[in-house]
Structure formats: C-alpha cells, structure tokens
Enzyme design. Structure first.
Site, PDB file in Angstrom:
ATOM      1  N   GLY A  54      -4.147  -1.676   7.584  1.00  0.00           N
ATOM      2  CA  GLY A  54      -4.225  -0.461   8.399  1.00  0.00           C
ATOM      3  C   GLY A  54      -3.106  -0.517   9.404  1.00  0.00           C
ATOM      4  O   GLY A  54      -2.529  -1.575   9.654  1.00  0.00           O
ATOM      5  N   CYS A  81      -3.954  -8.137   5.486  1.00  0.00           N
ATOM      6  CA  CYS A  81      -3.112  -7.612   6.559  1.00  0.00           C
ATOM      7  C   CYS A  81      -3.951  -7.281   7.805  1.00  0.00           C
ATOM      8  O   CYS A  81      -4.494  -8.188   8.425  1.00  0.00           O
ATOM      9  CB  CYS A  81      -2.312  -6.406   6.054  1.00  0.00           C
ATOM     10  SG  CYS A  81      -0.948  -6.000   7.126  1.00  0.00           S
ATOM     11  N   TYR A  82      -4.112  -6.006   8.156  1.00  0.00           N
ATOM     12  CA  TYR A  82      -4.950  -5.689   9.321  1.00  0.00           C
ATOM     13  C   TYR A  82      -6.361  -6.258   9.129  1.00  0.00           C
ATOM     14  O   TYR A  82      -6.981  -6.757  10.069  1.00  0.00           O
ATOM     15  CB  TYR A  82      -5.027  -4.168   9.517  1.00  0.00           C
ATOM     16  CG  TYR A  82      -5.942  -3.750  10.654  1.00  0.00           C
ATOM     17  CD1 TYR A  82      -5.506  -3.795  11.971  1.00  0.00           C
ATOM     18  CD2 TYR A  82      -7.262  -3.329  10.396  1.00  0.00           C
ATOM     19  CE1 TYR A  82      -6.344  -3.434  13.017  1.00  0.00           C
ATOM     20  CE2 TYR A  82      -8.106  -2.962  11.436  1.00  0.00           C
ATOM     21  CZ  TYR A  82      -7.639  -3.010  12.743  1.00  0.00           C
ATOM     22  OH  TYR A  82      -8.477  -2.653  13.771  1.00  0.00           O
ATOM     23  N   HIS A 168       0.289  -8.761   1.207  1.00  0.00           N
ATOM     24  CA  HIS A 168      -0.423  -7.799   0.357  1.00  0.00           C
ATOM     25  C   HIS A 168      -0.494  -8.268  -1.103  1.00  0.00           C
ATOM     26  O   HIS A 168       0.470  -8.060  -1.852  1.00  0.00           O
ATOM     27  CB  HIS A 168       0.279  -6.435   0.422  1.00  0.00           C
ATOM     28  CG  HIS A 168       0.098  -5.757   1.735  1.00  0.00           C
ATOM     29  ND1 HIS A 168      -0.974  -4.940   2.010  1.00  0.00           N
ATOM     30  CD2 HIS A 168       0.830  -5.810   2.868  1.00  0.00           C
ATOM     31  CE1 HIS A 168      -0.889  -4.491   3.255  1.00  0.00           C
ATOM     32  NE2 HIS A 168       0.197  -5.010   3.801  1.00  0.00           N
ATOM     33  N   GLU A 170      -2.072  -6.931  -3.436  1.00  0.00           N
ATOM     34  CA  GLU A 170      -2.256  -5.802  -4.359  1.00  0.00           C
ATOM     35  C   GLU A 170      -0.947  -5.195  -4.848  1.00  0.00           C
ATOM     36  O   GLU A 170      -0.936  -4.453  -5.821  1.00  0.00           O
ATOM     37  CB  GLU A 170      -3.135  -4.727  -3.703  1.00  0.00           C
ATOM     38  CG  GLU A 170      -2.514  -3.960  -2.536  1.00  0.00           C
ATOM     39  CD  GLU A 170      -2.582  -4.678  -1.197  1.00  0.00           C
ATOM     40  OE1 GLU A 170      -2.731  -5.915  -1.201  1.00  0.00           O
ATOM     41  OE2 GLU A 170      -2.464  -4.016  -0.153  1.00  0.00           O
ATOM     42  N   SER A 222      -6.609  24.221 -17.068  1.00  0.00           N
ATOM     43  CA  SER A 222      -5.216  24.567 -17.366  1.00  0.00           C
ATOM     44  C   SER A 222      -4.818  24.082 -18.750  1.00  0.00           C
ATOM     45  O   SER A 222      -3.793  24.479 -19.277  1.00  0.00           O
ATOM     46  CB  SER A 222      -4.297  23.911 -16.338  1.00  0.00           C
ATOM     47  OG  SER A 222      -4.275  22.507 -16.549  1.00  0.00           O
ATOM     48  N   GLY A 223      -5.641  23.207 -19.320  1.00  0.00           N
ATOM     49  CA  GLY A 223      -5.258  22.617 -20.597  1.00  0.00           C
ATOM     50  C   GLY A 223      -4.512  21.311 -20.393  1.00  0.00           C
ATOM     51  O   GLY A 223      -4.244  20.583 -21.328  1.00  0.00           O
ATOM     52  N   VAL A 225      -4.085  17.379 -18.734  1.00  0.00           N
ATOM     53  CA  VAL A 225      -4.957  16.218 -18.875  1.00  0.00           C
ATOM     54  C   VAL A 225      -6.069  16.201 -17.810  1.00  0.00           C
ATOM     55  O   VAL A 225      -7.256  16.065 -18.128  1.00  0.00           O
ATOM     56  CB  VAL A 225      -4.145  14.910 -18.752  1.00  0.00           C
ATOM     57  CG1 VAL A 225      -5.037  13.698 -18.940  1.00  0.00           C
ATOM     58  CG2 VAL A 225      -3.011  14.900 -19.756  1.00  0.00           C
ATOM     59  N   ASP A 226      -5.689  16.389 -16.554  1.00  0.00           N
ATOM     60  CA  ASP A 226      -6.661  16.184 -15.475  1.00  0.00           C
ATOM     61  C   ASP A 226      -7.786  17.213 -15.489  1.00  0.00           C
ATOM     62  O   ASP A 226      -8.961  16.856 -15.425  1.00  0.00           O
ATOM     63  CB  ASP A 226      -5.952  16.205 -14.107  1.00  0.00           C
ATOM     64  CG  ASP A 226      -4.813  15.211 -14.056  1.00  0.00           C
ATOM     65  OD1 ASP A 226      -4.839  14.268 -14.867  1.00  0.00           O
ATOM     66  OD2 ASP A 226      -3.906  15.381 -13.236  1.00  0.00           O
ATOM     67  N   SER A 228      -8.736  19.008 -17.926  1.00  0.00           N
ATOM     68  CA  SER A 228      -9.501  18.889 -19.178  1.00  0.00           C
ATOM     69  C   SER A 228     -10.541  17.782 -19.075  1.00  0.00           C
ATOM     70  O   SER A 228     -11.703  17.949 -19.455  1.00  0.00           O
ATOM     71  CB  SER A 228      -8.575  18.574 -20.350  1.00  0.00           C
ATOM     72  OG  SER A 228      -7.649  19.600 -20.521  1.00  0.00           O
ATOM     73  N   LYS A 366      -3.689   8.028 -13.121  1.00  0.00           N
ATOM     74  CA  LYS A 366      -3.485   8.779 -14.362  1.00  0.00           C
ATOM     75  C   LYS A 366      -3.926   8.006 -15.605  1.00  0.00           C
ATOM     76  O   LYS A 366      -4.602   8.552 -16.470  1.00  0.00           O
ATOM     77  CB  LYS A 366      -1.998   9.132 -14.482  1.00  0.00           C
ATOM     78  CG  LYS A 366      -1.708  10.166 -15.515  1.00  0.00           C
ATOM     79  CD  LYS A 366      -2.020  11.522 -14.962  1.00  0.00           C
ATOM     80  CE  LYS A 366      -1.669  12.641 -15.882  1.00  0.00           C
ATOM     81  NZ  LYS A 366      -1.758  13.942 -15.183  1.00  0.00           N
TER      82      LYS A 366
END
Ligand code: XMP
Length: 508
Positions: A54, A81-82, A168, A170, A222-223, A225-226, A228, A366
């Site tokens: 943070g 970290c924080y 970090h 990650e 919209s057709g 990916v998301d 749908s 995604k």
C-alpha cells in the site's frame, strides 16, 4: 473449499497476488481491510492471510491498519511491503523512513534459511519499491533477508507462522517470487492446491442464484469474450430471468451477428433480443470522416438503442457487465490524456435506472475468463478470439462510411483472417483496414481504379505497446491474391509495418 484471504491495504498489485495464488491452485479472495472484521475472518476458515502492499506509511494517522488481534488467531500470515511493515508495527516493532536511500527496482537480496525460502538460493534478484523499512524487529521475530540498503528485507516468526517480506514476490521481476508464494501456501499454510476454475463457476453461480432470486437481469451482449462469458455464467444462475440485448450496428465482422444468435439463442437457449440497427447507425455516420466523431456517434447511438430496447422489456432490476480486472485497473487510473475515446458498455448505467450492476468477472484476468468460457461450453473460436473494438469496422474504414465499404472490408478481413488461421499463425490481433486511397491497376486488359486495403497484425502482451508481426511472405501473398481476386473494387494490398508507438493498433 480451502481459501486464502488477500487483505487489501491499497496496493497496486493486489490482484496480481490473488492471481499468483490461484495459479498455484488455491482460491484467493480479496477483501479491503475495512470491509471485513476480525470475527468474519475467523469464521471464514481461511488457510492463510496475505497483507498486501500500500502507498502509506504505518505511522500516518490516516494509514490503513487492522486489529493486532489478527496476529493471535493462529492463521498463518504473510505481509508484503506495506503489509510487512504493518505486521512488524502491530507486533511491537519499529518502522522508519529510509529517506534518500529508498529502494526501487531490481535489487539483490540475500536470504537465510526459513520455511518461506525453501528451494531459494542464498542470493537472488527481487523487486523492491519502498521508502520505509522495519528498523527494529518485534519480539520473537528474526531477520531472514537483507539487501545492501535494507537491513530487514524479510522477517519471520516460525513458531507463530508469521512472515513478512519487504519486496514483491508477486511480480515476475522477483526471480523466486513464485517459489516463495508456493512455500507459503503449501509449506506454511498446508494447502492442498486443488482449486480449479470449476470451483469459481460453482461459487459464482451459487452466489448470484441467491442474490438475484426473482430479479430480472439484463445483459448487453457484444459477442466479445467478456460479455459472452458473463452472459452464460449469469444464465446458469438466473435462467430465463436473464435477457440479453445484442445491438448489431452493422459494423461487425463477417457472419458475426448470425453467430451470436446461433450460439446464445440456439445452443444455450438464452433469451436474446437482436436489434438490427445497421441503417440507423449508417445514417448517423453518413459523411462523417473525423475518427473521434465516429466513435462518439457510435457510443451515443449504442446507448440510445440499448435504452429503448431495455425500456420496451419493462422493469429490469440488474444489469450484467462483462467488466474484467484490467478494466477495473484502467478505469481507476483516471488517465487525463485521451488518445481515443473507447467504446464499451461502461457508460450504460448512468442512463438506465437499475437497482444494481453485477460484474461476475471483475476479479478475473483475461486468460481466466477464457478458461471459464471454455468450461461453460462456449465454442473455442469465440472464447479464444482476438479483441474487437466496440465501434467495430467504423474505426477501420478510413474516411466516410457506407454499406458498400463495410461489405468490402468485411470480405477482405475475413479472407486475411482465414489465411492466417489456416496457417496456424495467430498474432495478438490481425485484421484488414479499408483505406481512403484509390489507385490505378490493371485487370485483364482493362484499367481499374480501386480501393487499397491495408493488412495489420500485431504482437503484444498488453496492447499498450505492440510490435508489427513478421508474417511469412507466403501468407501475405496468398491473402493479397485472394482479396484482389475475390473482393470487387479492391486492386491493391499493403502491409502495415508500424509498431505502437508511434502508431496505434487500430487506424482510427
Ligand atoms: P489502439 O488502437 O488504441 O488499440 O492501440 C488498443 C486495443 O484496444 C482496442 N480498441 C478498443 N476496444 N473499444 C474497445 O473495446 C474501443 O473503442 C476500442 N478502440 C480500440 C483495439 O482493437 C486494440 O486491441
């Protein structure tokens, strides 16, 4: 289901932490530090808790904190970290500002043996980004890592299973970050790593079944990916209470509208309203050549059509949006300089009166959305397909837009995509553009004066920058021959060899 709590203190990598944990097969849930109580944490049965980074300093009055009691509930903790500094502070240690010697970027770290650092060499590279540091350890803790300028790059209290790292793990710049997280999950927390996307689907469907019981839900499909995946997921939860509205603005790719209808109405039996608004959009766009104006017209008209359709459906309680994590981050950035005004359904809620919005994919990246889509039975070609801009072919027809031009581009684009896919060459994005240049050609013995089509293909991870793709000449040759033979009025093909920057992916 075993799960890890990612307690969010405002860091920029929170979702990345959750993503890494999930990649290791353990479900991770992110909760802002002020939206969950100690009692809730105890009752949820988390296998471990990760305190995120943070931007604050623990001594500031307004800094995010948590009850020190969390150190005593017996659940393993990892502070990053924080989060690392906060654990030290809550446990009675001291934090100081490093002032001018703050560390930023790749840094060599030297570690000591501890459960968190199993299978990590004594020296490796980590990613640092901090000004404050732990200057005095709390009782019972020992320093487990140092860098040349940070005397406490990591600390541990093995007995209480509490750990902190200043760097970090990650981010991919930390060489052994994944190993570290895996040590925490499996070595410290004792997770088994059996979480799968099926669990996400089950959990999300159950949650919305409950939350949206008896409610009418609308989805702007919209057709892509998301939207749908969001639609099919919601259909599992609310069945026929879901209605999808698909606005066909006439600037879609070849067969796209019919495909959407076939898949959603035919295969999934979802209530679908297809609005054929080609004429309406084309008449609004008639004579418009300025790119931003085209985008604005389409965005506004889209909202208007959608609004009319949803009104005619009667009262709707919730709107489903296919927002995914990168959208959340993008919109949070408040970028002041608009390069292009992007069009998606983000502007809808302000004009339509809903009880609420549901965004079932907002925590997913995604690739995770794609994997959910496949599991839900959406066809692979739809789930794996390249991005397509909201304004569709309008931003790929340079100059004014007519139906004839849209049809010409649709054909050329379909051929180019087909040739690449046939050769199994799949750049990150690939399409055709209809330029406003005409040139002289010769066909048979006759002079022609036809359109120039530009082919575009880019390779990129994030679409913020992109490289032009080195497509094999043979594919370009076949695509060029086929387009000039099969698409009337096109007599010249060029290939776009510009990267982003200085160009953008789309031409407008
Ligand atoms: P640019 O042209 O900005 O494109 O380099 C980057 C990526 O964004 C897509 N794009 C859009 N996507 N609505 C969208 O949903 C839009 O208005 C829009 N404009 C561009 C583009 O296709 C590329 O993937």
């Amino acid at each position: 289901m075993e799960k890890i709590l990612v307690l969010d203190f405002g860091g920029q990598y929170d979702l990345l932490i959750a993503r890494r944990v999930r990649e290791l097969g353990v479900f991770a849930e992110i909760k802002p530090y002020n939206k969950i109580s100690l009692e809730q944490i105890k009752s949820e049965g988390y296998k471990g808790i990760i305190f995120t980074g943070g931007p604050n300093s623990v001594y500031e009055e307004s800094s995010p904190r948590f009850s020190a009691e969390i150190l005593n509930i017996g659940v393993p903790l990892l502070g990053i970290c924080y989060g690392h500094q906060l654990i030290a502070y809550l446990a009675g240690g001291e934090i100081r500002s490093a002032g001018s010697i703050s560390e930023y970027g790749k840094t060599e770290v030297e570690i000591k043996k501890c459960t968190l650092f199993e299978n990590i060499p004594e020296k490796s590279v980590c990613w640092m980004s901090h000004t404050d540091f732990v200057s005095r350890l709390p009782d019972g803790f020992e320093t487990t890592a140092v860098t040349s300028s940070c005397p406490c790059a990591a600390m541990a209290c093995e007995k209480r299973r509490i750990y902190g790292v200043q760097f970090h793990p990650e981010v991919t710049h930390t060489e052994y970050g994944k190993t570290l997280l895996s040590n925490f999950l499996f070595g410290v927390c004792g997770c088994s790593g059996d979480w799968k996307m099926d669990d996400f689907i089950e959990k999300t469907v159950a949650e919305y079944k409950e939350k949206l019981k008896g409610k009418r839900v609308l989805c702007a499909l919209s057709g892509g990916v998301d939207s749908s995946v969001a639609a099919v997921l919601m259909h599992r939860a609310v069945g026929d209470n879901l209605v999808c509205v698909f606005v066909d603005h006439g600037l879609l790719r070849k067969n796209e509208g019919d495909d959407v209808e076939r898949i959603f109405r035919g295969k999934f039996n979802i209530k679908l309203v297809r609005v054929n608004a080609e004429e309406r959009f084309l008449s609004k766009l008639s004579g418009v050549t300025e790119p931003e104006k085209k985008r604005k017209i389409i965005g506004e008209e889209f909202i208007r059509v959608f609004e009319e359709e949803s009104r005619s459906l009667g009262k709707v309680d919730y709107l489903v949006q296919g927002t995914i994590y990168p959208d959340v981050v993008e919109s949070g950035k408040g970028d002041a300089s608009t390069i292009k005004s992007h069009h998606n359904v983000g502007g809808l809620p302000s004009v339509i009166d809903f009880e609420g919005i549901v965004e079932p994919l907002r925590e997913l990246f995604k690739d995770e959305v794609r994997s959910v889509g496949l599991k839900l039975g959406l066809p692979e070609y739809l789930v794996m397909r390249q991005p397509f801009p909201g304004p569709g072919l309008a931003v790929r027809i340079i100059g004014d837009i007519t139906k004839e031009k849209a049809d010409t581009l649709r054909e050329a684009d379909a051929i180019f995509r087909e040739e690449l896919e046939k050769a199994d060459v799949r750049p990150s994005q690939y399409f055709a553009v209809l330029t406003d240049t005409r040139s002289v050609g010769v066909m048979g013995d006759a002079r022609t004066y036809g359109h120039t089509v530009a082919l575009r293909a880019v390779t990129t991870d994030d679409f913020m920058t992109a490289d032009w793709t080195r497509i094999p000449f043979e594919i370009l040759e076949t695509a060029s021959r086929r387009i000039t033979n099969e698409v009337k009025t096109v007599n010249r093909i060029v290939y776009d060899i510009t990267s982003k920057p200085p160009a953008t992916v789309e031409w407008e």
